[in-house]
Motif scaffolding. Structure first.
Motif, PDB file in Angstrom:
ATOM      1  N   ALA A 114       0.846  -1.195   0.000  1.00  0.00           N
ATOM      2  CA  ALA A 114       0.000   0.000   0.000  1.00  0.00           C
ATOM      3  C   ALA A 114       0.875   1.237   0.000  1.00  0.00           C
ATOM      4  O   ALA A 114       2.009   1.232   0.497  1.00  0.00           O
ATOM      5  N   THR A 115       0.352   2.311  -0.576  1.00  0.00           N
ATOM      6  CA  THR A 115       1.065   3.577  -0.551  1.00  0.00           C
ATOM      7  C   THR A 115       0.915   4.219   0.815  1.00  0.00           C
ATOM      8  O   THR A 115       0.011   3.917   1.582  1.00  0.00           O
ATOM      9  N   GLY A 116       1.808   5.111   1.123  1.00  0.00           N
ATOM     10  CA  GLY A 116       1.762   5.792   2.411  1.00  0.00           C
ATOM     11  C   GLY A 116       2.630   7.028   2.381  1.00  0.00           C
ATOM     12  O   GLY A 116       2.848   7.639   1.340  1.00  0.00           O
ATOM     13  N   SER A 117       3.162   7.380   3.525  1.00  0.00           N
ATOM     14  CA  SER A 117       3.980   8.585   3.628  1.00  0.00           C
ATOM     15  C   SER A 117       5.452   8.302   3.388  1.00  0.00           C
ATOM     16  O   SER A 117       6.275   9.213   3.398  1.00  0.00           O
ATOM     17  N   THR A 118       5.821   7.028   3.197  1.00  0.00           N
ATOM     18  CA  THR A 118       7.208   6.674   2.941  1.00  0.00           C
ATOM     19  C   THR A 118       7.296   5.889   1.646  1.00  0.00           C
ATOM     20  O   THR A 118       6.301   5.432   1.098  1.00  0.00           O
ATOM     21  N   GLY A 119       8.510   5.704   1.177  1.00  0.00           N
ATOM     22  CA  GLY A 119       8.727   4.936  -0.042  1.00  0.00           C
ATOM     23  C   GLY A 119       8.940   5.839  -1.241  1.00  0.00           C
ATOM     24  O   GLY A 119       8.985   7.071  -1.135  1.00  0.00           O
ATOM     25  N   SER A 120       9.071   5.203  -2.418  1.00  0.00           N
ATOM     26  CA  SER A 120       9.380   5.925  -3.642  1.00  0.00           C
ATOM     27  C   SER A 120       8.599   5.350  -4.807  1.00  0.00           C
ATOM     28  O   SER A 120       8.394   4.132  -4.883  1.00  0.00           O
ATOM     29  N   GLY A 121       8.194   6.218  -5.702  1.00  0.00           N
ATOM     30  CA  GLY A 121       7.646   5.769  -6.967  1.00  0.00           C
ATOM     31  C   GLY A 121       8.756   5.600  -7.983  1.00  0.00           C
ATOM     32  O   GLY A 121       9.845   6.189  -7.860  1.00  0.00           O
ATOM     33  N   PHE A 122       8.491   4.797  -9.000  1.00  0.00           N
ATOM     34  CA  PHE A 122       9.519   4.504 -10.007  1.00  0.00           C
ATOM     35  C   PHE A 122       9.284   5.348 -11.249  1.00  0.00           C
ATOM     36  O   PHE A 122       8.148   5.509 -11.713  1.00  0.00           O
ATOM     37  N   MET A 123      10.372   5.886 -11.799  1.00  0.00           N
ATOM     38  CA  MET A 123      10.310   6.698 -13.007  1.00  0.00           C
ATOM     39  C   MET A 123      11.171   6.030 -14.084  1.00  0.00           C
ATOM     40  O   MET A 123      12.401   6.025 -13.992  1.00  0.00           O
ATOM     41  N   PRO A 124      10.551   5.416 -15.097  1.00  0.00           N
ATOM     42  CA  PRO A 124      11.344   4.764 -16.136  1.00  0.00           C
ATOM     43  C   PRO A 124      11.976   5.784 -17.072  1.00  0.00           C
ATOM     44  O   PRO A 124      11.459   6.889 -17.262  1.00  0.00           O
ATOM     45  N   LEU A 125      13.113   5.405 -17.669  1.00  0.00           N
ATOM     46  CA  LEU A 125      13.809   6.255 -18.624  1.00  0.00           C
ATOM     47  C   LEU A 125      14.102   5.449 -19.878  1.00  0.00           C
ATOM     48  O   LEU A 125      14.179   4.219 -19.842  1.00  0.00           O
ATOM     49  N   ASN A 126      14.273   6.136 -20.989  1.00  0.00           N
ATOM     50  CA  ASN A 126      14.828   5.465 -22.149  1.00  0.00           C
ATOM     51  C   ASN A 126      16.233   4.998 -21.806  1.00  0.00           C
ATOM     52  O   ASN A 126      17.010   5.742 -21.191  1.00  0.00           O
ATOM     53  N   THR A 237      12.022   7.835  -7.132  1.00  0.00           N
ATOM     54  CA  THR A 237      11.954   9.291  -7.027  1.00  0.00           C
ATOM     55  C   THR A 237      12.273   9.851  -5.644  1.00  0.00           C
ATOM     56  O   THR A 237      12.598  11.027  -5.524  1.00  0.00           O
ATOM     57  N   GLY A 238      12.106   9.042  -4.606  1.00  0.00           N
ATOM     58  CA  GLY A 238      12.244   9.578  -3.260  1.00  0.00           C
ATOM     59  C   GLY A 238      10.947  10.107  -2.698  1.00  0.00           C
ATOM     60  O   GLY A 238      10.884  10.557  -1.552  1.00  0.00           O
ATOM     61  N   SER A 239       9.874  10.050  -3.508  1.00  0.00           N
ATOM     62  CA  SER A 239       8.555  10.515  -3.068  1.00  0.00           C
ATOM     63  C   SER A 239       7.534   9.411  -3.289  1.00  0.00           C
ATOM     64  O   SER A 239       7.489   8.824  -4.375  1.00  0.00           O
ATOM     65  N   PRO A 240       6.690   9.115  -2.278  1.00  0.00           N
ATOM     66  CA  PRO A 240       5.667   8.078  -2.473  1.00  0.00           C
ATOM     67  C   PRO A 240       4.541   8.500  -3.400  1.00  0.00           C
ATOM     68  O   PRO A 240       3.736   7.683  -3.819  1.00  0.00           O
ATOM     69  N   THR A 241       4.470   9.787  -3.737  1.00  0.00           N
ATOM     70  CA  THR A 241       3.376  10.279  -4.588  1.00  0.00           C
ATOM     71  C   THR A 241       3.839  10.618  -6.002  1.00  0.00           C
ATOM     72  O   THR A 241       3.040  11.079  -6.813  1.00  0.00           O
ATOM     73  N   VAL A 242       5.114  10.434  -6.291  1.00  0.00           N
ATOM     74  CA  VAL A 242       5.653  10.723  -7.624  1.00  0.00           C
ATOM     75  C   VAL A 242       6.256   9.452  -8.192  1.00  0.00           C
ATOM     76  O   VAL A 242       7.106   8.825  -7.557  1.00  0.00           O
ATOM     77  N   GLY A 243       5.821   9.076  -9.385  1.00  0.00           N
ATOM     78  CA  GLY A 243       6.318   7.863 -10.009  1.00  0.00           C
ATOM     79  C   GLY A 243       5.304   6.739  -9.932  1.00  0.00           C
ATOM     80  O   GLY A 243       4.186   6.900  -9.426  1.00  0.00           O
ATOM     81  N   ALA A 244       5.678   5.603 -10.468  1.00  0.00           N
ATOM     82  CA  ALA A 244       4.775   4.459 -10.610  1.00  0.00           C
ATOM     83  C   ALA A 244       5.031   3.414  -9.536  1.00  0.00           C
ATOM     84  O   ALA A 244       6.141   3.299  -9.012  1.00  0.00           O
ATOM     85  N   LEU A 359       8.079 -12.238 -18.245  1.00  0.00           N
ATOM     86  CA  LEU A 359       7.483 -11.112 -17.523  1.00  0.00           C
ATOM     87  C   LEU A 359       7.514 -11.406 -16.033  1.00  0.00           C
ATOM     88  O   LEU A 359       7.105 -12.482 -15.592  1.00  0.00           O
ATOM     89  N   GLN A 360       7.999 -10.431 -15.241  1.00  0.00           N
ATOM     90  CA  GLN A 360       8.022 -10.598 -13.786  1.00  0.00           C
ATOM     91  C   GLN A 360       7.096  -9.617 -13.071  1.00  0.00           C
ATOM     92  O   GLN A 360       6.656  -9.891 -11.963  1.00  0.00           O
ATOM     93  N   GLY A 361       6.805  -8.498 -13.692  1.00  0.00           N
ATOM     94  CA  GLY A 361       5.943  -7.508 -13.051  1.00  0.00           C
ATOM     95  C   GLY A 361       5.856  -6.270 -13.921  1.00  0.00           C
ATOM     96  O   GLY A 361       6.401  -6.213 -15.026  1.00  0.00           O
ATOM     97  N   TRP A 362       5.166  -5.250 -13.409  1.00  0.00           N
ATOM     98  CA  TRP A 362       5.026  -3.996 -14.151  1.00  0.00           C
ATOM     99  C   TRP A 362       4.777  -2.847 -13.198  1.00  0.00           C
ATOM    100  O   TRP A 362       4.298  -3.043 -12.077  1.00  0.00           O
ATOM    101  N   PHE A 363       5.164  -1.670 -13.638  1.00  0.00           N
ATOM    102  CA  PHE A 363       4.951  -0.463 -12.850  1.00  0.00           C
ATOM    103  C   PHE A 363       3.741   0.276 -13.410  1.00  0.00           C
ATOM    104  O   PHE A 363       3.642   0.502 -14.619  1.00  0.00           O
ATOM    105  N   ALA A 364       2.826   0.631 -12.512  1.00  0.00           N
ATOM    106  CA  ALA A 364       1.530   1.175 -12.915  1.00  0.00           C
ATOM    107  C   ALA A 364       1.487   2.684 -12.788  1.00  0.00           C
ATOM    108  O   ALA A 364       1.784   3.237 -11.727  1.00  0.00           O
TER     109      ALA A 364
END
Length: 737
Positions: A114-126, A237-244, A359-364
């Motif tokens: 679950a999302t919360g006040s900690t953790g990071s979202g993932f930002m894919p790059l080329n 990203t360092g932010s739980p609300t930014v990224g996948a 396939l192992q997973g995906w970022f939403a």
């Protein structure tokens, strides 16, 4: 942190592991991993000096996947990363395919449920090369000597921001003369290692970053002098609300160039396109990145792969570097997806190689929820007789205004009062009209419905004509309009749906690995009707510009070109077959009138639309050729929200009688007031072949009107005058409060 090492007993198992052995070990509640709320772990899996060519599979201590995590040849020490879901008992399992081998598993991070006040979202790059010791990019030029260390800047000049907490890298060791290993990290306790063999070796890895290091990591070599190249694939990203956020699936193979038997390897500089979105219950859009394991099998020369979103600018950065005449090499790859959710994999070598993609997973990415449509249309269908004598049961289905999918089972086609109600799909919320189709040999009724997330769910009767329904499944997809389901002449089931871009998708429920596949972007508005043909199914659809288009989908899944019938219509068209067999279409024009086109003998379509009498419709019509009379009947909701019908005056005349109320003697006025557009279903009861018109009132009560022939004169009178046709109204009893 090490979770398992069979050399020293870490994890509870000591000694080499034999062929087909399974080693289990604890994975949560240790090494700083919480004891609950963990959705997945990022681990490094190492095979140490196997006595035979082998591969390791890692999985939750439940069901073994049909995909390997890494491959290793005799005598090698080889590592690869994997994303894996822990079992409900908190354990993981590793299976060794062949020979004796020591196994080590290190955890480098975890994902939460679950999302919360900690953790990071993932930002894919080329995929971008940021470090290469051969050229001095991001690192001092020259080989990295034995026991040498060197600072490397993986920020890519701002590609990875200073706020990133971790980075997804592909690390390549080049020019090794013997076995060794390299570590990459921001500190001694935040580093990941790549074991390498002679030649070139690559590995996808996660490296934790030190925010004060300015994107710099330390690379240390424990082996012969080598060059190092590093590609960045994304960052946290360092932010739980930014990224996948990560979504897990059981590891499964998406593509294997070795199958079917006799398949050819990928040629020199050749490419293969691999569909990711729409497979294994995944959506068809909203995927920020996919977590893949890419294997090179039996290469004939040294080389590497590149992985690029389809139709994107080709990536030149390598992954899965492989040596000649090697059994297999594996590397974790995190990649964006391209058109229709596909990636293109290129064999960047002068020889052939087989490629396997797991396939192992995906970022939403976050997607908006679809609103629950109020008073969406009902569906109705009669089942196939379970034997040669009994008549099939009738099933009605609708999505109510709360999003609950509800099914009504009418066991006796003559008895509209004795029914059973079944809510489906638990507390999940759906929208729009469900679809009903009868599966091939089993004769079970299947229901398909659009979830408010855009995915399509389906379930089926436990047996033909049964009032009970079996396990439901989420087929994935990201659709904007409700599904339409058909059963082809060969017994195979296909579900069609349209996404927000107007692209048509199909889901063929045949064989293994069923998935959503695109039939092309033709700017459909979502209104779709289907007609069963001997060789497939006729598709009739409304476009975003208000025209009607039609095409034929063949039994083998091929689609003809689309024919544009023109028009200026809204809503969902009604389509039905007339003698020929030919297709006829009735639709609601923008001014509310109803218009019709009938295909000519030979297949051509007239240029003009015919008006269906003088009537203004409040919604989409339904139409049928009356099985007994051979005349076209059209039903539609009027501006007063009562249901009306009209018949051709004679068979094939193209002239219309008077529009009449369908519910002529309502008794209960509320039953005559329709809240939904009508649905027509052909049925057979003791009176022979006929049809019912189905709609719901403002109380969400289902009303079924059974076409009858009024006395005196019965059908004989109806053949003379459409006014002699009557409809017996049946209010389907609702469940007790």
């Amino acid at each position: 942190m090490t979770l398992l090492d069979t050399r020293d007993g870490t994890g509870g198992t000591t000694g080499v592991r034999g062929a087909k052995s399974v080693t289990t070990f604890n994975a949560i509640g240790i090494a700083g991993i919480p004891s609950s709320g963990v959705s997945a772990l990022m681990v490094d899996v190492t095979a140490i000096s196997p006595t035979a060519n082998t591969f390791l599979s890692i999985y939750s201590d439940l069901t073994e996947p049909k995909a390997s995590a890494m491959n290793a040849s005799i005598g090698e020490v080889m590592t690869n990363s994997a994303v894996v879901k822990p079992g409900t008992n908190g354990k993981l399992a590793v299976r060794n395919a062949g020979g004796n081998v020591h196994i080590r598993v290190d955890v480098v991070g975890y994902f939460t449920t679950a999302t919360g006040s900690t953790g990071s979202g993932f930002m894919p790059l080329n995929h971008t090369r940021v470090v290469d010791s051969r050229t001095g990019q991001g690192i001092t030029a020259g080989t990295l000597p034995t026991r040498g260390t060197r600072n490397a800047n993986i920020s890519g000049g701002g590609l990875v921001p200073s706020t990133a907490t971790a980075v997804m890298l592909d690390v390549v060791v080049i020019g090794a003369t013997s076995n060794g290993w390299v570590t990459v990290g921001s500190s001694a306790v935040a580093e990941t290692g790549i074991d390498y063999a002679k030649g070139a070796t690559s590995m996808g890895m996660v490296v934790k970053l030190n925010p004060s290091a300015g994107g710099t990591v330390v690379v240390e070599n424990r082996g012969p002098a080598v060059h190092i190249a590093i590609t960045v694939q994304g960052y946290w990203t360092g932010s739980p609300t930014v990224g996948a956020g990560l979504r897990m699936v059981p590891a499964t193979t998406l593509y294997d160039s070795r199958f079917p038997a006799g398949a050819q390897p990928v040629p020199a500089n050749g490419t293969v396109d691999v569909a990711v979105a729409g497979t294994n219950g995944l959506p068809t859009r909203g995927i920020a990145a996919a977590v893949l394991n890419v294997h090179a099998v039996a290469p004939t020369v040294d080389g590497f792969f590149t992985v690029t979103p389809l139709d994107g600018s080709p990536n030149t950065a390598s992954t899965t570097n492989f040596p000649a005449a090697h059994v297999a090499r594996s590397s974790l790859v995190v990649t964006k997806l391209g058109t229709e959710g596909k990636v293109r994999i290129k064999n960047a070598s002068s020889g052939t190689v087989h490629v396997v993609v797991d396939l192992q997973g995906w970022f939403a990415d976050p997607l908006p929820f679809l609103p629950v449509q109020s008073f969406s249309r009902s569906a109705a269908r009669q089942g196939k007789p379970s034997d040669g004598s009994a008549l099939g049961t009738i099933v009605y289905a609708h999505t109510d205004n709360t999003g609950q999918v509800r099914v009504v089972h009418q066991q006796n086609p003559d008895d509209f009062a004795s029914v059973q109600h079944t809510p489906l799909f638990g507390a999940e919320a759906f929208t729009g009209q469900p679809a009903l189709n009868v599966l091939g040999a089993s004769k079970q009724m299947q229901i398909s419905a659009l979830h408010t997330t855009g995915t399509v769910w389906a379930g089926a009767q436990t047996a033909a004509n049964a009032a009970t329904w079996g396990t439901t499944g989420n087929f994935g997809g990201t659709m904007a309009a409700p599904p339409v389901a058909v059963t082809l002449a060969d017994g195979s089931s296909v579900i069609f749906a349209v996404d927000v871009d107007g692209r048509l998708w199909h889901y063929r429920q045949t064989g293994t690995g069923a998935s959503w596949k695109s039939l092309g972007d033709v700017d459909l508005a979502g209104g779709l009707a289907t007609l069963g043909l001997d060789a497939g199914v006729q598709l009739v659809a409304t476009t975003s510009t208000g025209t009607i288009k039609t095409a034929v989908y063949s039994t083998d899944g091929a689609l003809t070109g689309w024919t544009d019938l023109g028009g200026n219509v809204t809503g969902v068209p009604a389509a039905f077959l007339i003698q020929g067999p030919r297709t006829a279409v009735v639709a609601r024009a923008a001014d509310g009138s109803l218009v019709m086109k009938k295909q000519e003998l030979g297949g051509a379509w007239p240029t003009t639309w015919q008006t269906v009498g003088t009537f203004t419709a409040a919604g989409s019509p339904a139409a049928i050729v009356d099985p007994a009379l051979g005349r076209i009947a059209v039903v539609a909701r009027g501006p007063d929200n009562e249901m009306y019908r009209v018949y051709e005056t004679e068979q094939g005349s193209g002239t219309w009688g008077e529009w009449l109320r369908l519910y002529e003697n309502p008794g209960d006025p509320s039953a005559a007031t329709a809240a939904t557009d009508p649905t027509i279903a052909e049925i057979q009861n003791s009176g022979g072949v006929g049809f019912v018109v189905v709609y719901r009132n403002r109380n969400n009560t289902t009303i079924a009107l059974d076409r009858r022939f009024a006395a005196p004169g019965g059908m004989a009178a109806a053949k003379v005058s459409p006014s002699a046709v009557s409809f017996a109204a049946h209010l389907i009893p609702t469940p007790p409060a």
